[in-house]
Write a protein that holds these residues in place. Structure first.
Motif, PDB file in Angstrom:
ATOM      1  N   ALA A   1     -13.034   9.127  -2.103  1.00 27.30           N
ATOM      2  CA  ALA A   1     -12.355   8.017  -1.852  1.00 27.30           C
ATOM      3  C   ALA A   1     -10.975   8.177  -1.277  1.00 27.30           C
ATOM      4  O   ALA A   1     -10.353   7.227  -0.315  1.00 27.30           O
ATOM      5  CB  ALA A   1     -11.893   7.903  -3.334  1.00 27.30           C
ATOM      6  N   ARG A   2     -10.571   9.533  -1.399  1.00 24.22           N
ATOM      7  CA  ARG A   2      -9.242   9.809  -0.664  1.00 24.22           C
ATOM      8  C   ARG A   2      -9.492   9.807   0.711  1.00 24.22           C
ATOM      9  O   ARG A   2      -8.571   9.263   1.578  1.00 24.22           O
ATOM     10  CB  ARG A   2      -8.679  11.323  -1.306  1.00 24.22           C
ATOM     11  N   ALA A   3     -10.376  10.597   1.101  1.00 24.46           N
ATOM     12  CA  ALA A   3     -10.823  10.666   2.735  1.00 24.46           C
ATOM     13  C   ALA A   3     -10.629   9.310   2.904  1.00 24.46           C
ATOM     14  O   ALA A   3     -10.269   9.150   4.360  1.00 24.46           O
ATOM     15  CB  ALA A   3     -11.831  11.369   3.009  1.00 24.46           C
TER      16      ALA A   3
ATOM     17  N   ASP B   1      -9.500   6.393   2.131  1.00 25.38           N
ATOM     18  CA  ASP B   1      -8.184   5.794   1.884  1.00 25.38           C
ATOM     19  C   ASP B   1      -7.561   6.521   3.054  1.00 25.38           C
ATOM     20  O   ASP B   1      -6.440   5.467   3.750  1.00 25.38           O
ATOM     21  CB  ASP B   1      -7.502   6.224   0.567  1.00 25.38           C
ATOM     22  N   GLU B   2      -7.410   7.363   3.273  1.00 28.27           N
ATOM     23  CA  GLU B   2      -6.440   8.076   4.315  1.00 28.27           C
ATOM     24  C   GLU B   2      -6.916   7.604   5.743  1.00 28.27           C
ATOM     25  O   GLU B   2      -6.291   7.280   6.624  1.00 28.27           O
ATOM     26  CB  GLU B   2      -6.601   9.772   4.173  1.00 28.27           C
TER      27      GLU B   2
ATOM     28  N   ARG C   1       4.602  -2.108  13.531  1.00 34.57           N
ATOM     29  CA  ARG C   1       4.085  -3.292  13.977  1.00 34.57           C
ATOM     30  C   ARG C   1       5.445  -4.447  14.009  1.00 34.57           C
ATOM     31  O   ARG C   1       5.643  -5.108  14.750  1.00 34.57           O
ATOM     32  CB  ARG C   1       3.233  -3.954  12.864  1.00 34.57           C
TER      33      ARG C   1
ATOM     34  N   ARG D   1       0.947  -1.148   0.084  1.00 32.84           N
ATOM     35  CA  ARG D   1       0.026   0.083  -0.118  1.00 32.84           C
ATOM     36  C   ARG D   1       0.859   1.139   0.062  1.00 32.84           C
ATOM     37  O   ARG D   1       0.568   2.228  -0.651  1.00 32.84           O
ATOM     38  CB  ARG D   1      -0.961   0.050   1.224  1.00 32.84           C
TER      39      ARG D   1
ATOM     40  N   SER E   1       2.838   2.484   9.747  1.00 31.59           N
ATOM     41  CA  SER E   1       2.168   1.383  10.610  1.00 31.59           C
ATOM     42  C   SER E   1       2.958  -0.029  10.509  1.00 31.59           C
ATOM     43  O   SER E   1       3.005  -0.743  11.287  1.00 31.59           O
ATOM     44  CB  SER E   1       0.852   1.222   9.747  1.00 31.59           C
TER      45      SER E   1
ATOM     46  N   SER F   1      -4.951   2.100  10.486  1.00 29.85           N
ATOM     47  CA  SER F   1      -3.786   1.027  10.440  1.00 29.85           C
ATOM     48  C   SER F   1      -2.893   1.339  11.327  1.00 29.85           C
ATOM     49  O   SER F   1      -2.215   0.542  12.218  1.00 29.85           O
ATOM     50  CB  SER F   1      -3.283   0.614   9.004  1.00 29.85           C
TER      51      SER F   1
ATOM     52  N   VAL G   1      -0.033   9.721   2.745  1.00 34.77           N
ATOM     53  CA  VAL G   1      -0.790   8.242   2.898  1.00 34.77           C
ATOM     54  C   VAL G   1       0.455   7.143   2.709  1.00 34.77           C
ATOM     55  O   VAL G   1       0.285   6.127   3.736  1.00 34.77           O
ATOM     56  CB  VAL G   1      -1.870   8.255   1.860  1.00 34.77           C
TER      57      VAL G   1
ATOM     58  N   TYR H   1      -0.632  14.676  -0.632  1.00 37.29           N
ATOM     59  CA  TYR H   1      -1.617  13.716  -0.114  1.00 37.29           C
ATOM     60  C   TYR H   1      -0.951  12.202  -0.287  1.00 37.29           C
ATOM     61  O   TYR H   1      -1.090  11.584   0.658  1.00 37.29           O
ATOM     62  CB  TYR H   1      -3.097  13.523  -0.877  1.00 37.29           C
TER      63      TYR H   1
ATOM     64  N   LEU I   1       2.010   7.021   6.070  1.00 39.03           N
ATOM     65  CA  LEU I   1       1.157   6.475   7.184  1.00 39.03           C
ATOM     66  C   LEU I   1       1.256   4.876   7.119  1.00 39.03           C
ATOM     67  O   LEU I   1       1.227   4.145   8.199  1.00 39.03           O
ATOM     68  CB  LEU I   1      -0.238   6.585   7.154  1.00 39.03           C
ATOM     69  N   TRP I   2       1.175   4.459   5.887  1.00 35.48           N
ATOM     70  CA  TRP I   2       1.375   2.802   5.570  1.00 35.48           C
ATOM     71  C   TRP I   2       2.746   2.511   6.219  1.00 35.48           C
ATOM     72  O   TRP I   2       2.702   1.243   6.899  1.00 35.48           O
ATOM     73  CB  TRP I   2       0.997   2.381   4.328  1.00 35.48           C
TER      74      TRP I   2
ATOM     75  N   ARG J   1     -17.109   0.559   2.997  1.00 36.18           N
ATOM     76  CA  ARG J   1     -16.000   0.725   3.626  1.00 36.18           C
ATOM     77  C   ARG J   1     -15.908   1.670   4.503  1.00 36.18           C
ATOM     78  O   ARG J   1     -15.336   1.294   5.615  1.00 36.18           O
ATOM     79  CB  ARG J   1     -14.867   1.466   2.483  1.00 36.18           C
TER      80      ARG J   1
ATOM     81  N   GLU K   1      -8.298   4.632   6.325  1.00 27.90           N
ATOM     82  CA  GLU K   1      -7.823   3.181   6.381  1.00 27.90           C
ATOM     83  C   GLU K   1      -6.442   3.289   6.974  1.00 27.90           C
ATOM     84  O   GLU K   1      -6.126   2.596   7.808  1.00 27.90           O
ATOM     85  CB  GLU K   1      -8.095   2.711   4.932  1.00 27.90           C
ATOM     86  N   ALA K   2      -5.721   4.193   6.193  1.00 23.09           N
ATOM     87  CA  ALA K   2      -3.990   4.415   6.578  1.00 23.09           C
ATOM     88  C   ALA K   2      -4.116   4.397   8.217  1.00 23.09           C
ATOM     89  O   ALA K   2      -3.215   3.968   8.930  1.00 23.09           O
ATOM     90  CB  ALA K   2      -3.611   4.930   5.627  1.00 23.09           C
TER      91      ALA K   2
END
Lengths: 369, 154
Positions: free
Chosen positions: B89-91, B93-94, A88, A51, A84, B100, A77, A73, A80-81, B40, B96-97
């Motif tokens: 969609a971006r909101a 996705d962010e 872990r 991701r 994460s 995590s 992101v 953006y 962030l992945w 989602r 979800e990340a």
């Protein structure tokens, strides 16, 4: 005026040609991703890193297209992945370290018990000697006195040996009698009754030796029992590391239970794909403790025909056994049993209760083979 | 002109058919996308809700939880806004990340707390072992000395 306009147009053209600057997160990601640790992280957490990589690709495209908002953006992101996965991984490393610290702690517990025992033994011996020491200079230094002292010394040594096998616990009456006789011997010596002192000392020694003989088998059994319990505790801890598995100490071993291995409906004997990782880990735990055999029990809820449920649970238990065997657990160390709906652990009238009853239990028991 | 006019209905028919053929799948995909986004968002909202329960380890991700809540609210407000589909969609996705990362931070904090405690316990135990061993050594030495005194007559 004309010159000014030309300069402004040139500046605008330059600005539009200038590359956007990579955000810090993107730079950090690129720096970390290409390292060996980054590749190891990819192997450990492929989904998360995939991701992050995908978002980073989009950020790189946005950089080429000079789309600042998109760039920020996707870089954010991706980071962030990546974080994460990184956290872990760090947590997993700490878990491994925790296991080592716990092992070290178990060793320290043992060391402490040994040191306390030494302390107790030495203190008890000293207490017994004190009365004898107090007599120094009070009794005449004759040959009889020396003989009595020698006999008392031998009794002292016998008491010490008896206490080393916990005779004060496992043969308390005999041990107390030996101590009483030793005291009588010391008292007699204090009164210059050397013959009595020798006689009591000899009795004290014999009684102490008898106490040691009585205590010895119990002491060995306790030590073996403690070692067995320590091993069982280690199995319990190892099972506790597996997510999705509940564990309990039961008579004779450690029980690991997994619910909804085969799903709620149907009569499939193949475990759900998401469950395989759990059983791979259970197989690893089993291989880690080869001195433990496995009893695999499959249970169903009460829905449907009892006989069919029993047959289904037998097939499921065998299916789990085959899976574990494929993971390297020796088949001769496993037994598969189907229990049907005969041993529910929750109310079959509710959906939640039925879900709890649809389970596989694996009992780790010390193997005699 | 008459000839051109005569050809028009045919051209219109082709054009309309083409547009229809293109528009129909787009419409279906769009509806599917909305449903998928809704699904989602629902799932992520449920995931976010599990952190509502007070737990010390959740402090490790307070900032991220706040951010996740803001993203969830933003996604909710964009739901159904066809023109804002990309932003939605971006909101998601962010979100979800971010969730995590929240989970990772909590796992990390939990592992660290346990490890620190185990290390502290082991250090305490280590000190106690050293103390008791020292005392046992001293007592044994004393015992040997006494033994020599008592055994002097031997």
């Amino acid at each position: 005026m004309k010159r000014l306009t030309v300069a402004a147009v040139a500046a605008l053209a330059l600005a539009s040609c200038a590359r956007l600057q990579k955000p810090n997160e993107m730079q950090s990601f690129e720096g970390a991703r290409k390292t060996r640790a980054g590749e190891e992280l990819n192997l450990a957490y492929p989904e998360l890193v995939k991701r992050a990589d995908a978002e980073h690709r989009l950020a790189a495209e946005a950089l080429d297209d000079k789309e600042k908002e998109d760039l920020d953006y996707h870089a954010r992101v991706a980071w962030l992945w990546w974080q994460s996965a990184q956290l872990r991984s760090d947590a997993a490393t700490m878990k491994v370290e925790l296991t080592k610290v716990e092992e070290e702690r178990a060793k320290l517990d043992k060391d402490l018990a040994e040191a306390k025992k030494r302390q107790k033994l030495a203190k008890a011996s000293l207490d017994r000697m004190k009365e004898l020491i107090a007599l120094e200079g009070k009794v005449a230094g004759s040959q009889e006195v020396s003989a009595a002292k020698s006999a008392i010394n031998e009794a002292l040594a016998a008491l010490k040996e008896a206490q080393a096998v916990d005779a004060d616990v496992h043969a308390s009456a005999s041990f107390a009698a030996a101590e009483g006789k030793l005291k009588a011997a010391t008292d007699a010596l204090g009164k210059n009754k050397t013959k009595d002192a020798v006689s009591y000392a000899i009795e004290a020694k014999a009684t102490a030796e008898s106490a040691a003989r009585e205590a010895s088998p119990k002491f060995s059994a306790t030590e073996a029992d403690q070692a067995r319990m320590a091993k069982q505790r280690a199995v319990f801890d190892a099972v506790g590391q597996i997510s999705g598995v509940s564990r309990s100490m039961v008579e004779g071993g450690v029980q690991a239970a997994v619910v909804e291995v085969f799903g709620a409906s149907g009569s499939s004997v193949n475990m759900l794909p998401g469950m395989e990782a759990t059983f791979v880990k259970l197989a690893q735990t089993s291989k880690q403790f080869p001195e433990y055999a496995l009893v695999i029990e499959a249970h169903t809820d009460s829905k449907g025909n009892k006989t069919k449920n029993l047959t289904l649970s037998e097939s499921r238990a065998k299916s789990v056994m085959a899976f574990l065997a494929a993971q390297g657990v020796p088949p001769d160390k496993m037994t598969a049993l189907g229990k049907g709906s005969t041993e529910p652990v929750a109310d079959n009238k509710t959906k939640e209760g039925r879900a709890k009853n649809r389970r596989v239990e694996i009992l780790f028991v010390p193997s005699s083979r | 002109m008459a000839a051109r006019t005569a050809k028009l209905p045919g051209a219109w028919l082709v054009a309309t058919a083409l547009t229809g053929a293109l528009a129909l799948p787009i419409g279906i995909v769009a509806a599917g996308d909305d449903g998928k986004a809704d699904e989602r968002l629902q799932a992520l909202t449920v995931e976010l809700k599990k952190y509502d329960v007070a737990d010390d380890t959740h402090h490790a991700a307070t900032a991220e939880l706040g951010k996740a809540e803001a993203l969830r609210d933003k996604a909710r407000s964009l739901m159904g806004e066809r023109r804002e589909r990309d932003v939605l969609a971006r909101a998601i996705d962010e979100l979800e990340a971010t969730l995590s990362l929240v989970e990772a931070k909590i796992l990390h904090a939990d592992a660290k707390t346990k490890l620190d405690k185990a290390k502290a316990d082991a250090a305490t135990l280590d000190a106690e072992v050293a103390k008791v061993r020292g005392e046992a050594d001293a007592l044994e030495k004393q015992q040997e000395e006494m033994q020599r005194k008592i055994g002097g007559g031997k």
